[in-house]
Design a protein around this motif. Structure first.
Motif, PDB file in Angstrom:
ATOM      1  N   ALA A 186      -6.146   5.956   3.777  1.00 53.27           N
ATOM      2  CA  ALA A 186      -5.443   4.686   3.573  1.00 53.27           C
ATOM      3  C   ALA A 186      -4.230   4.856   2.676  1.00 53.27           C
ATOM      4  CB  ALA A 186      -6.405   3.660   2.968  1.00 53.27           C
ATOM      5  N   THR A 187      -4.377   5.627   1.596  1.00 48.87           N
ATOM      6  CA  THR A 187      -3.259   5.798   0.672  1.00 48.87           C
ATOM      7  C   THR A 187      -2.207   6.746   1.236  1.00 48.87           C
ATOM      8  OG1 THR A 187      -4.499   7.530  -0.497  1.00 48.87           O
ATOM      9  CG2 THR A 187      -4.651   5.304  -1.360  1.00 48.87           C
ATOM     10  N   ALA A 188      -2.621   7.727   2.040  1.00 44.98           N
ATOM     11  CA  ALA A 188      -1.673   8.693   2.594  1.00 44.98           C
ATOM     12  C   ALA A 188      -0.819   8.074   3.692  1.00 44.98           C
ATOM     13  CB  ALA A 188      -2.414   9.909   3.136  1.00 44.98           C
ATOM     14  N   LEU A 189      -1.406   7.170   4.486  1.00 42.79           N
ATOM     15  CA  LEU A 189      -0.708   6.635   5.648  1.00 42.79           C
ATOM     16  C   LEU A 189      -0.088   5.263   5.414  1.00 42.79           C
ATOM     17  CD1 LEU A 189      -3.242   7.593   8.487  1.00 42.79           C
ATOM     18  CD2 LEU A 189      -1.045   8.678   7.990  1.00 42.79           C
ATOM     19  N   GLY A 190      -0.638   4.494   4.494  1.00 46.66           N
ATOM     20  CA  GLY A 190      -0.237   3.101   4.370  1.00 46.66           C
ATOM     21  C   GLY A 190       0.977   2.863   3.483  1.00 46.66           C
ATOM     22  N   ASP A 191       1.911   2.051   3.980  1.00 48.50           N
ATOM     23  CA  ASP A 191       2.954   1.505   3.102  1.00 48.50           C
ATOM     24  C   ASP A 191       2.333   0.453   2.188  1.00 48.50           C
ATOM     25  OD1 ASP A 191       5.300   2.866   4.281  1.00 48.50           O
ATOM     26  OD2 ASP A 191       4.768   1.692   6.065  1.00 48.50           O
ATOM     27  N   ARG A 192       1.355  -0.265   2.758  1.00 49.06           N
ATOM     28  CA  ARG A 192       0.548  -1.202   1.968  1.00 49.06           C
ATOM     29  C   ARG A 192      -0.918  -1.043   2.376  1.00 49.06           C
ATOM     30  NH1 ARG A 192       2.024  -7.161   2.466  1.00 49.06           N
ATOM     31  NH2 ARG A 192       2.446  -6.630   4.645  1.00 49.06           N
ATOM     32  N   ILE A 193      -1.796  -1.507   1.510  1.00 46.35           N
ATOM     33  CA  ILE A 193      -3.238  -1.493   1.778  1.00 46.35           C
ATOM     34  C   ILE A 193      -3.758  -2.928   1.698  1.00 46.35           C
ATOM     35  CG2 ILE A 193      -5.505  -0.765   0.928  1.00 46.35           C
ATOM     36  CD1 ILE A 193      -4.262   1.758  -0.121  1.00 46.35           C
TER      37      ILE A 193
END
Length: 351
Positions: A186-193
């Motif tokens: 989630a943190t590697a791919l997301g601009d936001r979570i």
């Protein structure tokens, strides 16, 4: 493209999803939450697999509620890919392609040229997922939905595909919602979570904000903030607040806290560990002395528990292997813990 959800609701027996308000621009929004929290329901409502009880789903002002699946221009990739087993890779992609030239373009983009004539049963798990993604992108969707597409893959393949997806997503100019149970993903791919809990959005923000500035104890615990303690705000200034934790007071940069009772949140990665004899860190940081009571090698980092001498609490810190080895952090080692003022987050006591 802009995806906008307004007051979206769906009831399943005892489970209520929503009302959810959410806007997703041309970005990657990763969706995290416990099993049964409503992550897949969110994607299914947007895709049209299920119909909402009320609310609106719009893409650039075009209402999707009531439209059939084939008229929504929504691409969805499932965990298992759902490929046609009797078709070759080329045939699977061609089946969905809006134009014939897209097949070769996507095969090149996703490095599938060497498997175009093979069928899904002869492909590896990672290759099958790339074929499923190519087939979905071949429809030229207005948005892309992915429901835990890497969860069934082995760790090395998952990491490689995660890196490949990061580059791919950057090249797509559409809203992307990516459901995962893996925080690192989630943190590697997301601009936001977006954190989902019991059918509601608990918090939406950048990965850094969600991890280090959670708005509730639930989000803090769910994202790995193990250091959660009850505290009392004793002083407030324009530069920050002072919080009482046990017998010690800590300075923070939090200036907008209104309540007196708070949850003190310190992310394990936001502390510095030094030997008492060599400690020379930031003198403006909150410094406490403690003893290592437990450590665990997690590969890329060590997680260590430190019992603080002046108060009955245990801090958990993440330490990189070079630091662990340099300080010889075995059980019983005495250490100084430096906690920068900006690393202390205060959650109002509202739960």
């Amino acid at each position: 493209m802009t995806l906008e959800l307004s007051r979206l609701r769906k009831a399943y027996g005892q489970f209520d999803f929503g009302p959810v308000d959410l806007t997703v621009e041309n970005e990657v929004l990763t969706v995290l939450g416990p099993s049964g929290s409503g992550k897949t329901t969110l994607l299914s409502l947007i895709a049209g697999i299920i119909s909402p009880d009320s609310g609106s789903i719009q893409v650039d002002g075009r209402e999707l509620v009531g439209r059939p699946l084939e008229d929504r221009r929504v691409g969805m990739v499932f965990q298992e890919g759902a490929l046609f087993p009797h078709m070759t890779t080329r045939e699977n992609i061609t089946y969905a392609a809006t134009a014939s030239h897209r097949v070769d373009e996507l095969a090149t983009l996703l490095e599938l040229e060497d498997v175009l004539d093979r069928t899904p049963p002869t492909l590896s798990g990672g290759e099958r997922q790339r074929v499923a993604l190519a087939r979905t992108l071949a429809t030229d969707p207005d948005m892309l939905l992915l429901d835990e597409p890497l969860s069934s893959l082995d760790a090395p393949i998952r990491k490689r595909l995660r890196d490949e997806l990061h580059s791919l997503f950057e090249s797509l100019d559409i809203p992307i919602l990516y459901v995962t149970h893996d925080q690192r993903e989630a943190t590697a791919l997301g601009d936001r979570i977006a954190i989902v809990r019991d059918g509601a959005l608990e918090q939406v923000g950048t990965p850094s904000a969600v991890l280090t500035r959670p708005t509730s104890r639930f989000v803090a615990r769910f994202t790995g903030n193990e250091n959660l303690f009850e505290g009392i705000v004793t002083d407030r200034t324009a530069d920050g607040a002072t919080v009482q934790l046990g017998d010690l007071q800590y300075q923070t940069t939090v200036s907008d806290i209104q309540t007196s009772t708070v949850t003190v949140c310190i992310h394990p990665s936001r502390m510095e560990i030094e030997s008492p004899s060599t400690a020379n860190g930031d003198r403006t940081a909150n410094t406490v002395t403690g003893t290592v009571t437990r450590w665990l090698n997690e590969g890329s980092k060590y997680r260590i528990d430190i019992e603080i001498e002046a108060e009955p609490i245990t801090l958990t810190a993440n330490v990189r292997p070079p630091t662990f080895e340099r300080l010889s952090l075995e059980n019983g080692s005495e250490v100084h813990v430096l906690i920068p003022q900006e690393s202390i987050h205060l959650i109002p006591d509202r739960e």
